[in-house]
Enzyme design. Structure first.
Site, PDB file in Angstrom:
ATOM      1  N   ARG A 179     -20.603  29.598  15.771  1.00  0.00           N
ATOM      2  CA  ARG A 179     -19.518  28.955  14.838  1.00  0.00           C
ATOM      3  C   ARG A 179     -18.430  27.884  15.447  1.00  0.00           C
ATOM      4  NH1 ARG A 179     -22.808  30.844  12.530  1.00  0.00           N
ATOM      5  NH2 ARG A 179     -22.904  32.737  11.317  1.00  0.00           N
ATOM      6  N   SER A 228     -16.177  34.634   5.706  1.00  0.00           N
ATOM      7  CA  SER A 228     -15.933  35.717   6.864  1.00  0.00           C
ATOM      8  C   SER A 228     -14.899  34.930   7.620  1.00  0.00           C
ATOM      9  CB  SER A 228     -16.879  35.371   8.191  1.00  0.00           C
ATOM     10  OG  SER A 228     -18.123  36.181   7.699  1.00  0.00           O
ATOM     11  N   GLU A 298     -12.224  32.515  12.401  1.00  0.00           N
ATOM     12  CA  GLU A 298     -13.389  31.515  11.875  1.00  0.00           C
ATOM     13  C   GLU A 298     -12.844  30.670  10.916  1.00  0.00           C
ATOM     14  OE1 GLU A 298     -17.401  33.102  11.256  1.00  0.00           O
ATOM     15  OE2 GLU A 298     -17.756  31.629   9.836  1.00  0.00           O
TER      16      GLU A 298
HETATM   17  C1  FAD Z   1     -18.512  33.408  -0.182  1.00  0.00           C
HETATM   18  C2  FAD Z   1     -18.671  32.684   1.116  1.00  0.00           C
HETATM   19  C3  FAD Z   1     -19.661  32.872   2.057  1.00  0.00           C
HETATM   20  C4  FAD Z   1     -19.916  32.119   3.376  1.00  0.00           C
HETATM   21  N1  FAD Z   1     -20.889  32.530   3.968  1.00  0.00           N
HETATM   22  C5  FAD Z   1     -21.062  31.900   5.053  1.00  0.00           C
HETATM   23  C6  FAD Z   1     -22.265  32.196   6.021  1.00  0.00           C
HETATM   24  O1  FAD Z   1     -23.132  32.965   5.748  1.00  0.00           O
HETATM   25  N2  FAD Z   1     -22.239  31.423   7.146  1.00  0.00           N
HETATM   26  C7  FAD Z   1     -21.735  30.441   7.433  1.00  0.00           C
HETATM   27  O2  FAD Z   1     -21.564  29.850   8.334  1.00  0.00           O
HETATM   28  N3  FAD Z   1     -20.414  30.226   6.766  1.00  0.00           N
HETATM   29  C8  FAD Z   1     -20.363  31.019   5.664  1.00  0.00           C
HETATM   30  N4  FAD Z   1     -19.043  30.604   4.927  1.00  0.00           N
HETATM   31  C9  FAD Z   1     -18.126  29.571   5.290  1.00  0.00           C
HETATM   32  C10 FAD Z   1     -18.336  28.202   4.839  1.00  0.00           C
HETATM   33  O3  FAD Z   1     -19.019  28.175   3.716  1.00  0.00           O
HETATM   34  C11 FAD Z   1     -18.921  27.464   6.187  1.00  0.00           C
HETATM   35  O4  FAD Z   1     -18.084  27.314   7.239  1.00  0.00           O
HETATM   36  C12 FAD Z   1     -19.286  25.832   5.652  1.00  0.00           C
HETATM   37  O5  FAD Z   1     -19.905  25.262   6.629  1.00  0.00           O
HETATM   38  C13 FAD Z   1     -17.912  25.182   5.378  1.00  0.00           C
HETATM   39  O6  FAD Z   1     -18.282  23.897   4.683  1.00  0.00           O
HETATM   40  P1  FAD Z   1     -17.193  23.013   3.701  1.00  0.00           P
HETATM   41  O7  FAD Z   1     -17.809  21.817   3.389  1.00  0.00           O
HETATM   42  O8  FAD Z   1     -16.643  24.017   2.784  1.00  0.00           O
HETATM   43  O9  FAD Z   1     -16.147  22.884   4.951  1.00  0.00           O
HETATM   44  P2  FAD Z   1     -14.452  23.060   4.931  1.00  0.00           P
HETATM   45  O10 FAD Z   1     -14.211  24.596   4.553  1.00  0.00           O
HETATM   46  O11 FAD Z   1     -13.941  21.961   3.686  1.00  0.00           O
HETATM   47  O12 FAD Z   1     -14.326  22.921   6.300  1.00  0.00           O
HETATM   48  C14 FAD Z   1     -14.556  23.575   7.336  1.00  0.00           C
HETATM   49  C15 FAD Z   1     -14.366  22.644   8.574  1.00  0.00           C
HETATM   50  O13 FAD Z   1     -15.380  21.540   8.698  1.00  0.00           O
HETATM   51  C16 FAD Z   1     -14.753  20.503   8.909  1.00  0.00           C
HETATM   52  N5  FAD Z   1     -15.675  19.288   8.183  1.00  0.00           N
HETATM   53  C17 FAD Z   1     -15.994  19.599   7.053  1.00  0.00           C
HETATM   54  N6  FAD Z   1     -16.752  18.184   6.617  1.00  0.00           N
HETATM   55  C18 FAD Z   1     -16.636  17.677   7.715  1.00  0.00           C
HETATM   56  C19 FAD Z   1     -17.237  16.158   8.217  1.00  0.00           C
HETATM   57  N7  FAD Z   1     -17.792  15.468   7.212  1.00  0.00           N
HETATM   58  N8  FAD Z   1     -16.927  15.797   9.377  1.00  0.00           N
HETATM   59  C20 FAD Z   1     -16.441  16.640  10.257  1.00  0.00           C
HETATM   60  N9  FAD Z   1     -15.763  17.779  10.136  1.00  0.00           N
HETATM   61  C21 FAD Z   1     -15.940  18.286   8.741  1.00  0.00           C
HETATM   62  C22 FAD Z   1     -13.533  20.674   8.251  1.00  0.00           C
HETATM   63  O14 FAD Z   1     -12.515  19.491   9.161  1.00  0.00           O
HETATM   64  C23 FAD Z   1     -12.968  22.170   8.949  1.00  0.00           C
HETATM   65  O15 FAD Z   1     -12.752  22.031  10.100  1.00  0.00           O
HETATM   66  C24 FAD Z   1     -18.763  31.233   3.650  1.00  0.00           C
HETATM   67  C25 FAD Z   1     -17.994  31.053   2.875  1.00  0.00           C
HETATM   68  C26 FAD Z   1     -17.579  31.607   1.499  1.00  0.00           C
HETATM   69  C27 FAD Z   1     -16.606  31.227   0.535  1.00  0.00           C
END
Ligand code: FAD
Length: 309
Positions: A179, A228, A298
């Site tokens: 992560r 998480s 996380e």
């Molecule tokens: C119900 C639920 C279930 C989940 N299950 C999982 C799982 O099974 N496994 C898992 O790994 N995660 C899980 N997550 C967490 C989340 O979905 C992941 O971390 C996902 O990758 C975040 O993507 P996002 O587009 O929402 O990013 P955001 O939440 O908007 O941002 C997260 C991070 O990514 C960075 N970021 C986003 N876009 C870019 C870009 N283009 N360039 C550089 N940095 C960027 C942001 O700056 C920030 O630091 C879950 C979340 C929820 C709500």
């Protein structure tokens, strides 16, 4: 005391863009938690050139933060000073390349990539169907689920730095661990090249359905949550530590530890980001006191508390 956010004044200091610059935009609507304050300015670049030009010309004392769909974010109640960037349509291309590879813009949802891979009989990317974020978020978080992880499938990522320079990073350049991505924090990812393998559609579909069923049974995926909350400490599961500390269902105001999955915090409606963060910190303190183990967030927490301190 920080000065109050003044998006309109900030917009005047920013360069001309072809996309959209908006002042004082509530971010609660753009995150899964549905809590927290505004972005002082929200920038939606039209395309990669627009983004690069903006980064090059923006004064360096103005802070910049990129978000995906906010599924791993807690925005504090005082909002985010500076510019928040959200990538949109100009970053949503997806196509197949030779050798079962998929080239995809970072605004594309992980779930869409899993479905696209299925449509093209490409296996190995089904795990993305279990992560509700964008490819940009998956690149930055090394998103993983059900035995798959971004670091296992990434060939290369395209990114732009704060000076507007385009970089192509190899898998090794991303410095991945659990992560975590060790590539420079100022990089904004714009595109990823993912490695799949030729597969059988029936088997891919069966794997995808299994993931969907398992998620529905074990995660509060229809709730306002950030997924998480804490990373799993080496040799332990965070949810088990939280459960053993007696915190299943524990609440501060409308911020509550999920009954279904103890490592998920839930906004039951009207919780402030302050309450959600306080709940997380209370969990950390109780788990430390009970087991001597320090939980590491996380979820990314951004911005300033209410009152701007
Ligand atoms: C119900 C639920 C279930 C989940 N299950 C999982 C799982 O099974 N496994 C898992 O790994 N995660 C899980 N997550 C967490 C989340 O979905 C992941 O971390 C996902 O990758 C975040 O993507 P996002 O587009 O929402 O990013 P955001 O939440 O908007 O941002 C997260 C991070 O990514 C960075 N970021 C986003 N876009 C870019 C870009 N283009 N360039 C550089 N940095 C960027 C942001 O700056 C920030 O630091 C879950 C979340 C929820 C709500």
């Amino acid at each position: 005391m920080m000065p109050r956010l003044d998006g309109e004044a900030l917009v005047k200091r920013l360069p001309f863009v072809r996309g959209r610059l908006e002042a004082n935009v509530p971010l609660a609507d753009l995150t899964w938690f549905r809590a927290g304050g505004p972005a002082e300015v929200l920038f939606t670049p039209l395309d990669e050139t627009d983004l690069a030009d903006f980064l090059r010309a923006t004064p360096k004392d103005i802070s910049i933060y990129v978000i995906g769909v906010g599924s791993n974010l807690l925005v504090r109640d005082g909002g985010v000073p500076g510019v928040v960037i959200r990538l949109g349509r100009g970053f949503s291309e997806i196509k197949v390349e030779a050798d079962s590879r998929v080239r995809v813009g970072t605004a594309v949802l992980d779930v869409r990539v899993a479905r696209f891979a299925y449509d093209n009989s490409i296996d190995g990317l089904t795990f993305l169907g279990g992560i509700p974020g964008t490819i940009g978020g998956a690149l930055r978080m090394n998103g993983g689920a059900y035995g798959g992880e971004t670091k296992n499938v990434l060939v290369e990522a395209r990114a732009i730095d704060r000076a507007g320079i385009v970089h192509v990073l190899s898998n090794t350049d991303m410095k991945y661990s659990y992560r975590h991505c060790g590539a420079s924090e100022d990089l904004i990812f714009t595109e990823a090249l993912l490695q799949g393998r030729s597969g059988n559609q029936d088997e891919i579909l069966a794997a995808m359905n299994k993931i969907t069923d398992s998620r529905e049974a074990t995660q509060p995926i229809k709730s306002r949550t950030g997924g998480s909350t804490f990373k799993n400490p080496p040799g332990n599961k965070s949810w088990q530590l939280i459960d053993k500390a007696g915190l299943r269902g524990f609440a501060i105001g409308s911020a509550k530890v999920s009954e279904l999955h103890c490592n998920f915090l839930i906004n039951e409606g009207g919780a402030t980001a302050t309450q959600i963060e306080e709940l997380g910190e209370t969990i950390r303190a109780r788990v430390l006191a009970a087991f001597g183990i320090e939980l590491d967030w996380e979820i990314k927490r951004i911005g300033v508390p209410a009152g701007g301190q």
